[in-house]
Scaffold this active site. Structure first.
Site: not given
Length: 428
Positions: A262, A277, A349, A352, A391
């Site tokens: 990403r 991130r 988070e 999801s 994560r």
């Protein structure tokens, strides 16, 4: 992708759903575009029908030896033939204008999605408390990792720039253990089929799951018509593109552990320290393909499968129902799982889970044939993180840290670590 027929049938409901997303009414604009498309189709059809009729008239005129009339009619046929490419182009342009506009509009939220403009409108659904005592304070994962010499951001920056990391030794093995543990759980206990998909996909696949065209700046292009996947949702969901499944085949459940890429174009200045991130990270993805009436039930099931990962790792977390203003573009409804990270003293988070209805299926032309002669319809698609491996590594490191800087390995992961029970702290 939206059904223009449904919009025409109930434009007020469509506009209400867009308003819940914080968008202005669009039904009138879309209906006007569809009217233009229909007009272009009608004009092309009328011209073709006129040509067909003229051909018959020419035959009749020739049979009657009326050469003057035949010549006149042939001239009109020639004119219509000359106009045909323009009419066909207008038809294509009108269809393209409607399709492009529809493709840029997010999915309609389910009725039970809470209202809200941003993350502050999200609503807690449930939570899970670890059996271990919550740390009142602790070091962040990058402090722990750098102290051991097993997490190297400086070396990664020399190789690739910011938002990359090099993991070494026991930390590298711990990340690998996490991914294998999740795959074994989802395939062995939850009934998902493991898939090893390509991580390079065509633009059509990215469009199918709605990463393109709207989120082009968040993706990494890789040569002509190739893109690096931002998540295995893209190849796994597109496994059913351009196909008609039998209802008896459903549900299909796929899982994959892949690297994800990403650009994080919209995250400038956020989470610049550590692994939260990254441009490249590993994730275990869950994808389900269901009949429409089963998708809500499948959504709850998928959420429970993702939660099971954190429960077996004995990590404190909460589940949040995302509000209308915080949901993803393709989602009808989304649950976020947020794990407690003591280094930041907050929840972050880690998964999801979204149900997309027929939104992605329309973009992929993925359908199923219903039993008992009920015809062909679009499948429903769901996707979720089961979970983000990097994560999860952060959460394990921060929640299982010891005062001496070592990290205890959760019991669920020890079989994957060759019996190792802790990652040692810095050597003096």
């Amino acid at each position: 992708m939206h059904d223009i027929r449904a919009i025409r049938e109930n434009p007020e409901a469509f506009d209400r759903d867009l308003e819940r997303r914080g968008l202005a009414p669009l039904s009138a604009e879309l209906i006007a575009l569809d009217d233009a498309r229909k007009g272009a189709v009608s004009a092309a059809q009328a011209a073709q029908e006129r040509r067909n009729a003229l051909s018959k008239e020419i035959g009749a005129a020739k049979k009657a030896k009326d050469e003057a009339r035949a010549t006149e009619l042939m001239a009109e046929v020639a004119r219509l033939k000359e106009e045909a490419p323009g009419l066909e182009a207008a038809q294509g342009e009108a269809a393209k204008a409607l399709d492009e506009r529809l493709a840029a509009i997010p999915n309609r939220p389910k009725d039970d999605v809470p209202p809200g403009a941003d993350e502050h409108g999200n609503v807690e659904y449930r939570r899970f408390e670890s059996s271990r005592e919550r740390l009142a304070q602790g070091r962040q994962h990058f402090e722990l990792g750098e102290a051991t010499g097993l997490m190297d951001f400086e070396a990664a920056a020399k190789l690739s720039g910011s938002r990359f990391v090099v993991l070494k030794g026991q930390l590298a093995r711990l990340e690998r253990a996490l991914g294998q543990f999740m795959l074994d759980l989802h395939t062995g206990e939850h009934g998902y089929t493991e898939v090893v998909p390509p991580v390079l996909v065509r633009e059509e696949a990215m469009f199918g799951t709605a990463q393109l065209p709207k989120f082009r700046d968040d993706q990494f292009a890789a040569g002509e018509n190739f893109w690096l996947i931002p998540t295995a949702e893209v190849p796994l969901t597109n496994l059913v593109r351009e196909s008609i499944l039998a209802e008896d085949e459903l549900p299909l459940r796929f899982t994959a552990l892949t690297p994800c890429f990403r650009a994080e174009a919209g995250a400038a200045g956020r989470d610049t320290r550590g692994m939260l991130r990254q441009h490249q990270f590993n994730k275990v993805e869950l994808v389900s393909i269901t009949a429409p009436e089963k998708s809500a039930e499948e959504h709850e099931r998928m959420l429970a499968c993702a939660e099971a990962v954190l429960q077996k790792l004995d990590l404190t977390y909460r589940v949040m129902t995302l509000c209308t203003g915080d949901m993803g573009f393709a989602s009808q409804k989304t649950y976020d799982i947020e794990v407690w990270v003591p280094g930041q003293q907050t929840y972050r988070e880690i998964s999801s889970c979204s149900v997309c209805g027929e939104f992605q299926a329309r973009r992929m032309n993925a359908r199923y044939r219903a039993k008992e002669g009920r015809g062909v319809g679009f499948v429903h698609t769901l996707n979720g993180s089961g979970v983000a491996v990097g994560r999860a590594l952060i959460a394990v490191m921060e929640n299982y840290q010891n005062p001496d800087g070592s990290v205890t390995i959760p019991s669920a992961l020890q079989p994957y670590m060759g019996g190792l029970t802790r990652i040692e702290g810095p050597k003096n």
